[in-house]
Structures are given as structure tokens and as C-alpha cells.
Write an enzyme that holds these catalytic residues in place. Sequence first.
Site, PDB file in Angstrom:
ATOM      1  N   ASP A 135       0.849  -1.196  -0.101  1.00  0.00           N
ATOM      2  CA  ASP A 135      -0.143  -0.034  -0.023  1.00  0.00           C
ATOM      3  C   ASP A 135       1.012   1.021   0.055  1.00  0.00           C
ATOM      4  O   ASP A 135       2.066   1.116   0.453  1.00  0.00           O
ATOM      5  CB  ASP A 135      -0.743  -0.210   1.075  1.00  0.00           C
ATOM      6  N   ASP A 169      -2.981   7.509  -3.777  1.00  0.00           N
ATOM      7  CA  ASP A 169      -4.133   8.017  -3.801  1.00  0.00           C
ATOM      8  C   ASP A 169      -4.693   8.763  -2.836  1.00  0.00           C
ATOM      9  O   ASP A 169      -4.113   8.872  -1.590  1.00  0.00           O
ATOM     10  CB  ASP A 169      -5.431   7.023  -4.259  1.00  0.00           C
ATOM     11  N   CYS A 215     -13.922 -22.754  18.814  1.00  0.00           N
ATOM     12  CA  CYS A 215     -13.073 -22.783  17.961  1.00  0.00           C
ATOM     13  C   CYS A 215     -12.157 -23.992  18.171  1.00  0.00           C
ATOM     14  O   CYS A 215     -11.807 -24.215  19.294  1.00  0.00           O
ATOM     15  CB  CYS A 215     -12.285 -21.534  17.643  1.00  0.00           C
ATOM     16  N   CYS A 230      -9.266 -24.485  16.186  1.00  0.00           N
ATOM     17  CA  CYS A 230      -7.807 -24.186  15.787  1.00  0.00           C
ATOM     18  C   CYS A 230      -6.743 -24.886  16.576  1.00  0.00           C
ATOM     19  O   CYS A 230      -6.955 -25.043  17.950  1.00  0.00           O
ATOM     20  CB  CYS A 230      -7.456 -22.955  15.205  1.00  0.00           C
ATOM     21  N   CYS A 238      -6.580 -22.814  20.045  1.00  0.00           N
ATOM     22  CA  CYS A 238      -7.739 -23.024  20.722  1.00  0.00           C
ATOM     23  C   CYS A 238      -7.995 -24.428  21.234  1.00  0.00           C
ATOM     24  O   CYS A 238      -8.614 -24.543  22.496  1.00  0.00           O
ATOM     25  CB  CYS A 238      -9.174 -22.616  20.345  1.00  0.00           C
TER      26      CYS A 238
HETATM   27 ZN   LIG Z   1      -9.190 -20.619  17.376  1.00  0.00          ZN
END
Ligand SMILES: [Zn+2]
Length: 541
Positions: free
Chosen positions: A87, A122, A274, A276, A279
Site C-alpha cells: 500500500d 491516492d 473454535c 484451531c 484454541c
Molecule cells: Zn481458534
Amino acid sequence: MSFETKEKDLLARIGRLKTKSGTVETPLLFPVINPNIQPVSPRKLQEDFGLEAVITNAYILKNRFQNKPAEKGLHSFLDFDRVIMTDSGAYQILVYGDVEVSPAEIIEYQERIGSDIATILDIPTGWKVPREQAEKTVAETLQRAKDFFKIKTREDILWVGPVQGGRHLDLVAKSAVEMGKLPFQVHALGSPTEVMESYRFDVLVDMIMTAKMNLPIERPLHLFGAGHPIMFSLAVALGCDLFDSAAYALYARENRYMTENGTWRLSELDYFPCQCPKCASETPKEVVQKTPKERETFLAEHNLHVCVAELKRIKQAIRDGRLWEHLEMRAHAHPTLLTAVKKLENYGDFIEKYSPTAKKSGLFFFNSVGLARPEIIHYRHRMLERYCPPEDAKILLLMPQTRSKPFRKAHEFKKVKQVLQRLDKALSGYIHVCFYAAPFGLIPLELDEVYPLSQHETALPLDKETIEYVANQVADYIKRTRYETILLLHDSQQWNDSVKKACRKTCREKGMRFEHVNIKAEGTKNILTRLEMILKKNLSE
Ligand SMILES: [Zn+2]
């Protein structure tokens, strides 16, 4: 061409974007890398998360590290082999009012460090700005875009042409048209961050759609600052192919835990919703007790896992042709998202034009929000443009939808068919059977096996708006035809009186005869006898 589309659903597409560091699949997430403070290393993003792209800020790199990224090359400087987008510092203009770098300098710098995808400097319009100021940002951005093509020296970088205008939609349209005339490979919608932070997803829909409708459709569109998985499906459905997310890291710093349905404070959680790798191995209580730094890393990694998982679900939904269902499901995570999805009705014709209407699976219709689906709009257009009733038909026999489909195989129809077969063969040709059914409206018997007229499930009882829609479709159909008599099998329980009223009114206007049999008020035998009587009477006249 650097971008190729593989699969489509709504305005979403699974595509392949070719860059000098390899080809990547879209929709694509670019986690924002801040070289000053980075909770998850780019190497880890690549190896453990399988991420193929990151975005960083050329303006910050230039200020903080000057020539170093150019000397090492951006990829080894960040330690990331795949696609790196930069960016330009436009966001810093938005926040601080100005930046100490010229548009030419930042173009030259991005070429020197070797960005794969780069952005011109921009001028972001921002959110609550008066029209006059918005006009200036659009004009200045466009001028800088034109100047850019005189400055650039490398041909192997994909350059982004940002669209500005903020919530002034006519300016967004103008900006998109003019930017689209320039040979950029990628476009971006600028300054939606504040719109998203204030949960104005309805305004976001207008902004994205206005940009989309005025840009070359074959070029990929990047949505700046769309970092929360709660709105990924909305943005993808509207045709955004690329996103950057700083939110995963910013939220982590503030102890905020992302899910695809919203955000929680870590301290509010008793359970992690969750599984993952992060977690699955710890409890919220354990994470609260970590040092701030460890906690931040934990949350940043979890937040990224959620973003990646949601994007995978969205891609699968595109492949299955079920993105609308996914979108409706997510829309119920927050009322402002549902408000945004309801806005799609205004853009139905455009979405229908680019969305496939024949799919592998049937569709689920929950309520009138679904009336904006391209399949329904497509059917309405086709009926209007291409369908003619059988030439000999004098009586339109209208039957309500049956629970089982196709209608011709339903037992309700089989009984009516017996009545029709009892009639004189020559006479039965004068009768045309159609069904009034949600969500498609009027379905001629001979079309009831055409996809998706039998391949859908509808939630009952129907809501008022859906019944109104079907009634209007029936009335519009009758208006276009030349039957002598309309005979309605009226199911007042499921359809209230809307269809009956619409038929009666249209018949009066067209000078047609209107008959009806209330099928819930009488036993089946009586209904069939009445039906036979009415048919014979009308045919003998
Ligand atoms: Zn998680």
C-alpha cells in the site's frame, strides 16, 4: 491477462491471479504486515497458515528502513517468498492529513523494492466529508493515476488503481469509469474502513456495487481494510476478489477474539468456540493468565485461523453454488448485515447478469430476502421474454404449489388430472394448467421439471412479502395472455387472499371470466365435482 476466472456464484469468483512471484487463487486474503510490530512472522504465515500473500505499507518501509528493503529485496527483507502487495501511505493521509512523500517517490520506491502488487498514492475520500472535498479527492486521485503511467518503468508489477468517492455514489461511479479506462491490472475500493467500523454495511453494499458496475468486470477488485470474517461473504458475493486484514493483529492487541459470527472479549469467554491448533490446546482462563505479549500472539494466530477457515468455506460455497445460503446464514450474525443483504434487491438485475443460474444443487428459500436471488430474477426475465402459453388454451387452471415436487408427480395434481381425462379429449386441450408457487411465482405445468423449479426447498408458512410477490407474478402473467377464463384453486390457509384478489382484479381489467374453488373449505370429492362442472360450463360456451 493476469486474472482468470475459474468458478462463479453471485458476483463472487474463484480466480487465478498471476504475479511475478507466482500465481495465487482468489478470493485472497492479505494479512497486513507491520515490520515494526508483528505478532506472527511472515515466515510462519507462509509455512504454518499456508498463506500465499501479505500486504505491507511502502510508506512505512520507506520512512523506517529507507534503502534496506531495496538492497535485500522486499521478499528476503520480510522473509516471505510468495506474493507481497504494498500500500502507498494513502491510509496515513486519511489518518494524519498528509504524508511526507510525493506520488512519484512512492511509485519509484515500490518498483525498487520489488512489490508484486503495488498501489499509487491516492487521496482517500474518507467517510463523513462534504461533497466538495470528496470531489477534490476523486479528481486528484485520477490525475495521479494518469501521471503514474508516465512515471512507471517496470512492466512485471501489477498496479492498483483505487476508486474513491466515499459515500457520494455518483462520484464513486465517475471515479470507477475513469479509472477503468486506464490500463490498471487491479482496482481497489478506497476508504471503506470507517464505513465498516461504524457497521454501515448497507452503505458498503452501495459503494462496492457502484464501483463494480462501473469498472471493467474482468479486473480483480480489492477491498481495503475489510478485515473481519463476519463480512467476508458479503464482500466476496459482491465481487471483491482481494482483501487485506490488519484487524487480526489489532484485535489481538486489544484482547479481542474473532469468530465468523462476531467478536468477543477474551475475558467474556468461558469456552473457545473454535478448534484451531491454538484454541484446541488451551482454555480462555489459561490464556488470560499469559503475559500480554504471549496473549497477543495467541489471539493473533487464532484470529488468522478464523479468517482463513471462513475464506475456505466461502470458496467451497462458490464451487457448490450455495454462496447465497452462506451469505444469508452470516447475515443473521448482526442486524446491520441483514440490512445490507436486503439491499441486494436493488442490484438484482446486475447480479443476475453475471451469476450462473444452472447449478449442481437445489436452492433453499427461507423468506422474502431470498427473492433477490439471481435464480428467481432469471426465471422472471425468461418468462417475460420467452414464454408463450399454448395457442389453443382458453382456460387457465391455477393450482397452488404442492408439498412434493415436481408438481406433475404430486398426488394433488394426479386427482385433477383424472378430472381432465374424464373431459372430452378435444376439450381438454383448451385447458392450460399452471401452478402458483413460492418463490418463483407462476410455473406452467410443462416447465415444472426445468431447473430449479422443482429443485428447491421453501420454508413454510410463507411470509407476507413472498405471497405478495407470487400474487404479482400471477397477475402480470395473466395481463400478458389471452385466456377466456381463469379458474383458481384457492388455498386460503397457505396463501391468504392475495392471489385470489390479484386474479380477480386482473380478470376484471382484461374482461376475462374469473372462477374459483376454495380447496380448504370443501372435501376433495366435492372440489373435483365442482371443478369438472366449471370446466364443462366454460368450455361449452
Ligand atoms: Zn481458534
